[in-house]
Motif scaffolding. Structure first.
Motif, PDB file in Angstrom:
ATOM      1  N   GLY A 107       0.790  -1.221   0.000  1.00 59.59           N
ATOM      2  CA  GLY A 107       0.000   0.000   0.000  1.00 59.59           C
ATOM      3  C   GLY A 107       0.828   1.280   0.000  1.00 59.59           C
ATOM      4  N   GLY A 108       2.114   1.161   0.176  1.00 56.67           N
ATOM      5  CA  GLY A 108       3.006   2.318   0.120  1.00 56.67           C
ATOM      6  C   GLY A 108       3.811   2.280  -1.166  1.00 56.67           C
ATOM      7  N   TYR A 109       4.885   3.041  -1.186  1.00 53.29           N
ATOM      8  CA  TYR A 109       5.692   3.088  -2.397  1.00 53.29           C
ATOM      9  C   TYR A 109       7.138   3.463  -2.091  1.00 53.29           C
ATOM     10  CZ  TYR A 109       4.973   8.107  -1.998  1.00 53.29           C
ATOM     11  OH  TYR A 109       4.952   9.399  -1.536  1.00 53.29           O
ATOM     12  N   TRP A 110       8.009   3.043  -2.973  1.00 54.63           N
ATOM     13  CA  TRP A 110       9.410   3.437  -3.002  1.00 54.63           C
ATOM     14  C   TRP A 110       9.592   4.424  -4.144  1.00 54.63           C
ATOM     15  CZ3 TRP A 110      13.171   2.477   0.349  1.00 54.63           C
ATOM     16  CH2 TRP A 110      13.058   1.382   1.208  1.00 54.63           C
ATOM     17  N   ILE A 111      10.441   5.378  -3.940  1.00 59.27           N
ATOM     18  CA  ILE A 111      10.952   6.178  -5.045  1.00 59.27           C
ATOM     19  C   ILE A 111      12.402   5.720  -5.195  1.00 59.27           C
ATOM     20  CG2 ILE A 111      11.424   8.454  -5.985  1.00 59.27           C
ATOM     21  CD1 ILE A 111       9.282   9.521  -3.997  1.00 59.27           C
ATOM     22  N   ASN A 112      12.658   4.924  -6.211  1.00 59.75           N
ATOM     23  CA  ASN A 112      13.976   4.357  -6.467  1.00 59.75           C
ATOM     24  C   ASN A 112      14.737   5.211  -7.467  1.00 59.75           C
ATOM     25  OD1 ASN A 112      13.624   2.068  -4.827  1.00 59.75           O
ATOM     26  ND2 ASN A 112      12.572   0.981  -6.460  1.00 59.75           N
ATOM     27  N   ALA A 113      16.028   4.971  -7.536  1.00 60.31           N
ATOM     28  CA  ALA A 113      16.898   5.595  -8.538  1.00 60.31           C
ATOM     29  C   ALA A 113      16.833   7.121  -8.503  1.00 60.31           C
ATOM     30  CB  ALA A 113      16.572   5.068  -9.941  1.00 60.31           C
ATOM     31  N   ILE A 114      16.720   7.682  -7.302  1.00 61.44           N
ATOM     32  CA  ILE A 114      16.815   9.142  -7.178  1.00 61.44           C
ATOM     33  C   ILE A 114      18.246   9.555  -7.503  1.00 61.44           C
ATOM     34  CG2 ILE A 114      16.629  11.134  -5.644  1.00 61.44           C
ATOM     35  CD1 ILE A 114      14.505   9.510  -4.056  1.00 61.44           C
ATOM     36  N   ASN A 115      19.202   8.891  -6.850  1.00 64.80           N
ATOM     37  CA  ASN A 115      20.631   9.058  -7.133  1.00 64.80           C
ATOM     38  C   ASN A 115      21.046  10.522  -7.213  1.00 64.80           C
ATOM     39  OD1 ASN A 115      20.719   6.273  -7.167  1.00 64.80           O
ATOM     40  ND2 ASN A 115      20.418   6.194  -9.380  1.00 64.80           N
ATOM     41  N   GLU A 116      20.624  11.285  -6.238  1.00 63.47           N
ATOM     42  CA  GLU A 116      20.867  12.725  -6.195  1.00 63.47           C
ATOM     43  C   GLU A 116      22.023  13.023  -5.237  1.00 63.47           C
ATOM     44  OE1 GLU A 116      17.225  15.325  -6.416  1.00 63.47           O
ATOM     45  OE2 GLU A 116      17.847  15.612  -4.331  1.00 63.47           O
ATOM     46  N   PRO A 117      23.131  13.569  -5.742  1.00 59.18           N
ATOM     47  CA  PRO A 117      24.244  13.899  -4.843  1.00 59.18           C
ATOM     48  C   PRO A 117      23.822  14.918  -3.786  1.00 59.18           C
ATOM     49  CG  PRO A 117      24.922  14.040  -7.141  1.00 59.18           C
ATOM     50  CD  PRO A 117      23.427  13.891  -7.136  1.00 59.18           C
ATOM     51  N   VAL A 118      24.330  14.729  -2.589  1.00 56.25           N
ATOM     52  CA  VAL A 118      24.094  15.679  -1.503  1.00 56.25           C
ATOM     53  C   VAL A 118      25.224  16.708  -1.570  1.00 56.25           C
ATOM     54  CG1 VAL A 118      23.972  15.955   1.003  1.00 56.25           C
ATOM     55  CG2 VAL A 118      22.949  13.934  -0.086  1.00 56.25           C
ATOM     56  N   ALA A 119      24.875  17.973  -1.678  1.00 53.81           N
ATOM     57  CA  ALA A 119      25.870  19.041  -1.825  1.00 53.81           C
ATOM     58  C   ALA A 119      26.901  18.986  -0.712  1.00 53.81           C
ATOM     59  CB  ALA A 119      25.182  20.403  -1.834  1.00 53.81           C
ATOM     60  N   ASN A 120      28.147  18.990  -1.092  1.00 54.46           N
ATOM     61  CA  ASN A 120      29.280  18.995  -0.161  1.00 54.46           C
ATOM     62  C   ASN A 120      29.276  17.803   0.798  1.00 54.46           C
ATOM     63  OD1 ASN A 120      30.301  21.509  -1.158  1.00 54.46           O
ATOM     64  ND2 ASN A 120      28.633  22.499  -0.041  1.00 54.46           N
ATOM     65  N   ASN A 121      28.591  16.720   0.416  1.00 54.96           N
ATOM     66  CA  ASN A 121      28.532  15.503   1.238  1.00 54.96           C
ATOM     67  C   ASN A 121      28.007  15.747   2.643  1.00 54.96           C
ATOM     68  OD1 ASN A 121      29.331  13.693  -0.698  1.00 54.96           O
ATOM     69  ND2 ASN A 121      31.440  13.565  -0.016  1.00 54.96           N
ATOM     70  N   ARG A 122      27.123  16.745   2.795  1.00 52.65           N
ATOM     71  CA  ARG A 122      26.603  17.046   4.137  1.00 52.65           C
ATOM     72  C   ARG A 122      25.289  17.793   4.043  1.00 52.65           C
ATOM     73  NH1 ARG A 122      30.197  21.270   7.205  1.00 52.65           N
ATOM     74  NH2 ARG A 122      28.274  21.512   8.291  1.00 52.65           N
ATOM     75  N   TYR A 123      24.476  17.621   5.069  1.00 56.31           N
ATOM     76  CA  TYR A 123      23.250  18.399   5.173  1.00 56.31           C
ATOM     77  C   TYR A 123      22.853  18.541   6.630  1.00 56.31           C
ATOM     78  CZ  TYR A 123      20.581  13.992   5.585  1.00 56.31           C
ATOM     79  OH  TYR A 123      20.099  12.777   5.973  1.00 56.31           O
ATOM     80  N   LEU A 124      22.014  19.526   6.876  1.00 61.58           N
ATOM     81  CA  LEU A 124      21.514  19.789   8.226  1.00 61.58           C
ATOM     82  C   LEU A 124      20.145  19.155   8.390  1.00 61.58           C
ATOM     83  CD1 LEU A 124      22.400  23.584   8.562  1.00 61.58           C
ATOM     84  CD2 LEU A 124      23.645  21.636   9.520  1.00 61.58           C
ATOM     85  N   LEU A 125      19.891  18.666   9.587  1.00 58.93           N
ATOM     86  CA  LEU A 125      18.595  18.090   9.923  1.00 58.93           C
ATOM     87  C   LEU A 125      18.177  18.634  11.282  1.00 58.93           C
ATOM     88  CD1 LEU A 125      16.318  15.893   9.558  1.00 58.93           C
ATOM     89  CD2 LEU A 125      17.816  14.385  10.875  1.00 58.93           C
ATOM     90  N   ARG A 126      16.961  19.133  11.368  1.00 62.83           N
ATOM     91  CA  ARG A 126      16.385  19.498  12.671  1.00 62.83           C
ATOM     92  C   ARG A 126      15.765  18.215  13.214  1.00 62.83           C
ATOM     93  NH1 ARG A 126      16.935  23.639  15.972  1.00 62.83           N
ATOM     94  NH2 ARG A 126      16.731  25.052  14.227  1.00 62.83           N
ATOM     95  N   VAL A 127      16.332  17.685  14.284  1.00 64.10           N
ATOM     96  CA  VAL A 127      15.915  16.406  14.837  1.00 64.10           C
ATOM     97  C   VAL A 127      14.573  16.562  15.541  1.00 64.10           C
ATOM     98  CG1 VAL A 127      16.515  14.556  16.450  1.00 64.10           C
ATOM     99  CG2 VAL A 127      18.312  15.670  15.101  1.00 64.10           C
ATOM    100  N   GLY A 128      13.672  15.638  15.246  1.00 63.36           N
ATOM    101  CA  GLY A 128      12.342  15.653  15.837  1.00 63.36           C
ATOM    102  C   GLY A 128      12.328  15.114  17.252  1.00 63.36           C
TER     103      GLY A 128
END
Length: 165
Positions: A107-128
């Protein structure tokens, strides 16, 4: 807990087994996945050689189902490889031209083959909050999951792939 085990089993079963070829230099590099707070506290520090995979897992704050964003070290580049969502809730969904949406058979789905580089090999996350339970999980089970929410709820963290060679 059983739901999490089912999702991880599904993740492992659905995961493509083909490896992206890495150059000898990048294959021998000592890559690490690091998650640190803005104050410099290390929450995660794990080896992440070329080809390794990890996911950020959390509970959707409105619908309360589990979401996964999965990454891979492709020859020293952190790439968003795929994403799993059990519903088209607010803020989630497939963007045309960005990966391929396929059913997960439940009943759900995968989005496969996004293969999107993350800029500068890093990102910020606001932890929930602990109810959201942002955590780092490894689909191959080589490491135990690490709850970022237990350690840094409400804080910004830096998730990055670091070359330690």
């Amino acid at each position: 807990m059983q739901r999490q085990q089912q999702l991880m089993a599904l993740l492992f079963i659905c995961m493509p087994f083909a490896e992206v070829g890495a150059s000898p230099a990048s294959a021998s590099a000592s890559w690490r996945l690091s998650v640190t707070t803005e104050q410099g506290e290390t929450l995660v520090d794990r080896q992440a050689p070329a080809g390794s995979r990890w996911c950020i897992e959390w509970k959707h704050s409105v619908k309360h189902f589990t979401v996964l964003d999965c990454y891979r070290n492709v020859a020293g580049v952190m790439q968003l490889e795929r994403s799993h969502q059990p519903d088209f809730a607010a803020g989630l969904g497939h963007v045309f031209g960005r990966g391929e949406q396929v059913s997960d058979g439940q009943g759900g789905y995968w989005i496969n083959a996004i293969n999107e580089p993350v800029a500068n090999n890093r990102y910020l996350l606001r932890v929930g909050s602990p109810a959201v339970n942002h955590q780092v999980v490894w689909p191959d089970g080589e490491h135990p999951s690490v709850s970022l929410s237990e350690q840094a709820a409400g804080q910004r963290v830096v998730i990055q792939l670091i070359d330690n060679s």
